[in-house]
Enzyme design. Structure first.
Site, PDB file in Angstrom:
ATOM      1  N   GLU A 308      -3.952   3.998  17.291  1.00 47.39           N
ATOM      2  CA  GLU A 308      -3.478   2.884  16.472  1.00 47.39           C
ATOM      3  C   GLU A 308      -4.209   1.584  16.843  1.00 47.39           C
ATOM      4  O   GLU A 308      -4.350   0.678  16.029  1.00 47.39           O
ATOM      5  CB  GLU A 308      -1.960   2.736  16.632  1.00 47.39           C
ATOM      6  N   HIS A 334      -6.035  28.890  27.817  1.00 51.35           N
ATOM      7  CA  HIS A 334      -5.719  30.087  27.053  1.00 51.35           C
ATOM      8  C   HIS A 334      -5.651  29.788  25.561  1.00 51.35           C
ATOM      9  O   HIS A 334      -5.198  30.630  24.790  1.00 51.35           O
ATOM     10  CB  HIS A 334      -4.378  30.664  27.515  1.00 51.35           C
ATOM     11  N   LYS A 448       4.387   2.479   4.344  1.00 48.87           N
ATOM     12  CA  LYS A 448       5.777   2.029   4.484  1.00 48.87           C
ATOM     13  C   LYS A 448       6.297   1.490   3.162  1.00 48.87           C
ATOM     14  O   LYS A 448       7.428   1.786   2.750  1.00 48.87           O
ATOM     15  CB  LYS A 448       5.873   0.932   5.556  1.00 48.87           C
TER      16      LYS A 448
END
Lengths: 462, 462
Positions: A308, A334, A448
């Site tokens: 950010e 793994h 937003k």
């Protein structure tokens, strides 16, 4: 020059005594050529001398006014200790509840969650409250939690710098209603704390209207840099974690990074390396890989901070910001190691390892199994972990990938305070090198607004 | 063509009835131009017609011999139901213990952990055992766990396909010793189960020597493709999860993907899109972003599957394999979205969303707060989550990034069985398109050997 500085600092097995308040052991040798074949060399660094000097000067100037500074976040280790009595007082009250719901998202959650996970005891000590982080929206989880908890013994700490974060406000309102329904308004109020901006926002207004106790977030400190404010310190103090040591560690790291000289200032060196490896060597992906299991959430905090702050458009240049990726040793040996070794050479690695970690249980090797696992005889689980780290770092280095190792002298609040301050500082320096503002997040607003628009109009067909 | 196929399949708010055994709603519209500005177009797909036909033919041929096939993993939905009585029988015995320690790492853990997290109740039901996944080496955690648990009421399930995974062997030996010390050898043996290769490896030999009950992993199925074998099914059955529905979901998806035609076979379409976006559009990073909180560990399983199967060197060509990255909505809107929107255009996105999810609590909006949050009035938490998903997908699409949405008709075993089979199939197809073997992991061996060497010689100064 830097190449040999801390070489092999982390190669010893982790069972020597833990020195109190020891510094992070930062080993950058493999970030340079020839150790890391794709690493940085002296010529790269020479070109960066002036920008680095300017970045350090800017950081110094922009922290001079303390909490009023542009980079106020970097002055928290100096200024937050004065607020500890107030934080402890609130924490003592909140600790009397059996369950504590910490409501917040992103910068209001990731740091405290990561530190809580790293520093809490595996099983709660008698007298410690249970903390529940209510971050993401998850309706069945919230329903089950409220069906399970007793309102009488439950406290709610809601955290939002702006005071209006939609996920937090929505869930906090549900929790308030639940408390009020069961206990009435007055007793519900005794179970609520708000952490928000001292002067503005919905939460601030609510606190004033209803006389709900609050703790302030310094106005100049944004969410992702706020773990060393009340945002992180209050929940951690409630959990019984030594937040004074956390601030002390951060202050010690800040002092260590005061020098203008790359060789003396690890934050400046790390910023230079991460930046140069991106723009000069095409290392667009930066992998944070602790070999310390309780640090499995640290990457979430770091990834927000980095992405950010730095992932930004630039005029007339390539966008800034490497992609931060979290991994975990040995698990990702793994899972991701195959790709790291054979896929594109666009990656750099940061390993975190415990220098003086617990050896743990010795692997009990029955007579019949000595032939199958001769190398496990008289070895502890901690030694197995450390050997796997050394081996993985070696194969990654041999494959030419630049990598650095931060050796943690212990897994405690002082050490994690150092780590937090180090990465906040590296991020601000990197922003200055890229020429972007490390404190804003301009692109996030559009989403937003759109979410609000959908809730208002379209969604649900209302 | 594909552009309109499933368009808006996920746009409705998630509060309609859940149809039983509904298929995944796969919306690829934004992977194509012009919706996703950097997406695939008809010409790209035309070039791929022959390779796709060959890939589908290869997959069909290499699954024909069932569990003896090269791609045996894709035949598990047909063959594992026959083993369910044996799995249930073992699970019924294990469920009588209060705590069950599931020891395994990587492919022996990530799938079961992700499904357990997604499908278990938030709080244990009466009679359900507590499952503890012992994956990474974490000495203080193991010590605390063994100090806390009663050996009498604890069972150990150790899982390793090869039978010799060092982290699993080391921790299993510690757990055996703990059981034997407290209960004696005979009663300790009644508390152990091994899941491993039916014919070879250390675990298999140990089981024969000591008469420890075992369940087999089909020899041709490797770790990261093994969640639909005993490796995943036994722990999930112990947790009380409907493993028959899981296999049924996988079988339903397998049937859906039987067609040779891209338009009928979503696995083939997805493989083609992921592959083309990498090699033709420079989308080197593939982000898996559920907007379903209990799927927060699904990305760990997917990232192993994708990275270890495809991240490979190729003769005379760029290495294969996009970097898989896990994210989580809405949390990463507050963390990664800034970078996704403004940094390099090298990313593609896969969203998972719940089509018929719980609406959850309505946000209780007091009179005084209606002005501040008019859009929350009469909205549920589930609606807020869904509006945020729609908004984020829109801003990502507007920024030109290709993205696809998989709408889950419910969060249950049948749906997750479909999702598992879908991504195993996509991965195998993608391996065939890249021209790499999706089943091996050649680069990982060097690190394993080196770790053994360090344990044998150097480390610890012995």
């Amino acid at each position: 020059m830097f190449r040999e500085k801390n070489r092999h600092a982390t190669a010893a097995m982790p069972h020597t005594a833990v020195p109190r308040d020891a510094p992070l052991a930062i080993d950058t040798a493999n970030m340079y050529r020839p150790a890391g074949a794709d690493g940085v060399d002296a010529a790269d660094l020479a070109v960066l001398a002036d920008p680095l000097a300017r970045a350090h000067q800017a950081l110094t100037e922009r922290t001079r006014a303390g909490l009023e500074s542009e980079y106020a976040c970097l002055t928290l280790p100096a200024h937050m200790p004065a607020q500890l009595p107030q934080i402890w007082e609130a924490a003592q009250t909140i600790r009397r509840f059996r369950d504590v719901l910490v409501v917040g998202i992103g910068g209001s959650s990731l740091g405290a969650k990561a530190l809580y996970r790293a520093l809490k005891p595996v099983f709660p000590r008698p007298g410690d409250p249970s903390l529940h982080f209510i971050e993401n929206i998850d309706p069945p989880y919230l329903d089950a939690l409220l069906a399970h908890l007793a309102p009488e013994t439950t406290a709610v700490v809601a955290i939002s710098k702006s005071g209006g974060t939609i996920e937090t406000v929505g869930q906090y309102l549900c929790l308030r209603e639940w408390l009020e329904k069961h206990l009435g308004k007055a007793r519900a109020r005794q179970r609520q704390w708000l952490i928000t901006d001292p002067a503005q926002g919905w939460m601030r207004a609510l606190a004033a209207r209803e006389d709900i106790p609050t703790l302030p977030v310094p106005p100049k400190v944004g969410g992702r840099y706020s773990v060393l404010t009340t945002v992180g310190l209050l929940p951690l103090a409630v959990a019984g974690i030594d937040v004074a040591a956390l601030l002390r560690g951060a202050a010690d790291n800040a002092a260590r990074c005061a020098a203008a000289d790359l060789e003396q200032n690890p934050a400046l060196e790390l910023a230079a390396l991460y930046y140069l490896l991106d723009i000069r060597r095409g290392k667009r992906i930066s992998i944070m890989m602790p070999y310390v299991n309780p640090l499995d959430l640290f990457g979430d905090w770091y990834c927000q901070l980095w992405a950010e702050s730095l992932g930004k458009r630039r005029e007339g240049a390539e966008p800034a910001g490497t992609l931060p990726v979290r991994a975990l040793g040995t698990v990702d040996q793994h899972s991701q190691l195959q790709l790291y070794l054979e896929s594109r050479r666009d990656k750099m690695f940061t390993f975190l390892t415990l220098r003086h970690g617990e050896r743990g249980r010795a692997v009990p090797l029955p007579e019949a199994d000595r032939a199958a696992f001769p190398y496990l005889e008289h070895r502890s689980l901690g030694e197995v972990l450390h050997a796997e780290f050394l081996a993985t770092r070696d194969v990654i280095t041999r494959a030419g990938h630049p990598n650095l190792t931060i050796g943690l002298p212990a897994l405690d609040a002082h050490v994690l305070g150092q780590l937090i301050d180090l990465y906040q500082r590296v991020t601000v320096y990197a922003g200055l090198l890229y020429g972007v503002n490390p404190l804003d997040q301009p692109a996030v607003e559009a989403g937003k607004k759109l979410a609000v628009q959908y809730l208002s109009e379209r969604v649900g067909g209302r």
